[in-house]
Every structure is written in structure tokens, then in C-alpha cells.
Design a protein around this motif. Structure first.
Motif, short mmCIF file in Angstrom:
data_model
loop_
_atom_site.label_atom_id
_atom_site.label_comp_id
_atom_site.label_asym_id
_atom_site.label_seq_id
_atom_site.Cartn_x
_atom_site.Cartn_y
_atom_site.Cartn_z
N UNK A 193 -3.62 5.20 8.15
CA UNK A 193 -3.46 5.99 6.92
C UNK A 193 -2.01 6.01 6.46
N UNK A 194 -1.83 6.06 5.14
CA UNK A 194 -0.52 6.23 4.53
C UNK A 194 -0.51 7.61 3.87
N UNK B 35 -0.39 12.92 -1.81
CA UNK B 35 -1.41 12.00 -2.29
C UNK B 35 -2.50 11.85 -1.25
N UNK B 36 -3.64 11.41 -1.70
CA UNK B 36 -4.77 11.19 -0.80
C UNK B 36 -4.40 10.11 0.20
N UNK B 37 -4.65 10.35 1.50
CA UNK B 37 -4.35 9.31 2.50
C UNK B 37 -5.13 8.04 2.21
N UNK B 38 -4.51 6.91 2.46
CA UNK B 38 -5.13 5.60 2.23
C UNK B 38 -5.07 4.80 3.51
N UNK B 39 -6.13 4.07 3.78
CA UNK B 39 -6.12 3.19 4.95
C UNK B 39 -5.20 2.01 4.69
N UNK B 40 -4.43 1.63 5.68
CA UNK B 40 -3.50 0.52 5.55
C UNK B 40 -4.22 -0.78 5.72
N UNK C 115 7.19 9.28 3.02
CA UNK C 115 5.93 8.66 3.40
C UNK C 115 5.86 8.58 4.92
N UNK C 116 4.63 8.52 5.40
CA UNK C 116 4.40 8.40 6.84
C UNK C 116 3.15 7.56 7.05
N UNK C 117 3.16 6.84 8.14
CA UNK C 117 2.00 6.05 8.55
C UNK C 117 1.43 6.67 9.81
N UNK C 118 0.14 6.94 9.80
CA UNK C 118 -0.53 7.52 10.96
C UNK C 118 -1.83 6.76 11.16
N UNK C 119 -1.94 6.06 12.28
CA UNK C 119 -3.08 5.18 12.52
C UNK C 119 -3.21 4.22 11.34
N UNK D 85 0.83 -1.21 0.00
CA UNK D 85 0.00 0.00 0.00
C UNK D 85 0.86 1.26 0.00
N UNK D 86 2.02 1.21 0.64
CA UNK D 86 2.93 2.35 0.62
C UNK D 86 3.47 2.54 -0.80
#
Length: 93
Positions: free
Chosen positions: A68-69, A88-93, A62-66, A3-4
Motif C-alpha cells: 500500500x501507498x 488519500x485512499x491507500x493504493x496497492x503498489x 508518503x509511506x509504503x506499507x506492504x 504510483x507514489x
């Protein structure tokens, strides 16, 4: 990690699409992740990459938050007027 990579490719597409003048395919960009630093490099695999000042190689973060990517790619101001970071639009991991 998949996903990243997807999000990194999406940020790259959005950042460079206006400069290459065509819609990029998923296989047109190769991404190398650097997880320890939260960074990546993206390389265009199209002939148009030679028209860009960065020779088709872009650096991103890139960063992961909760769940979201978040990804961002910066383009040199020399590449085009108004060029700058693209998130980019945040995406759920």
C-alpha cells in the motif's frame, strides 16, 4: 515511483479542490518526490494557485506499507476554514 506520484497528486487534488472551485486535471499538479525523507512537494499549475496562501505549493508525506501507498497533504489553516491534513485512499503498489 509512478504510483507514489499518482497517490500524491490525488491527495493534493482532494486537499485543494474546495479552495480552487474547479475539478483539477492530472496535468494541473506537478509532484517532486523526496524518497529518502518520505516527503513530496506538489505545485498547482493553474491560475487559481495565486488565490491560495501557499501560492499553490504544498508539502506532503508518503509511506509504503506492504503493498500500500499512503499519502497526506497539509493545508495552512489560513487557506480555509477547517483545512487540515488529507489522507488519500491507500493504493496497492
Amino acid at each position: 515511483l509512478a504510483k507514489i506520484v499518482f497517490a500524491a497528486k490525488e491527495a493534493t487534488y482532494k486537499a485543494v479542490s474546495a479552495f480552487v472551485g474547479q475539478v483539477l486535471e492530472f496535468t494541473d499538479v506537478h509532484v517532486q518526490l523526496w524518497p529518502l525523507t518520505g516527503s513530496f512537494t506538489a505545485e498547482l499549475r493553474t491560475p487559481e494557485r495565486h488565490d491560495l496562501d501557499q501560492h499553490g505549493i504544498f508539502e506532503g508525506r508518503f509511506a509504503l506499507e506492504n503493498a500500500l501507498v499512503f499519502t497526506a497533504v497539509a493545508i495552512s489553516a489560513k487557506t480555509g476554514a477547517g483545512a487540515g491534513p488529507v489522507l488519500a485512499v491507500p493504493r496497492k503498489v
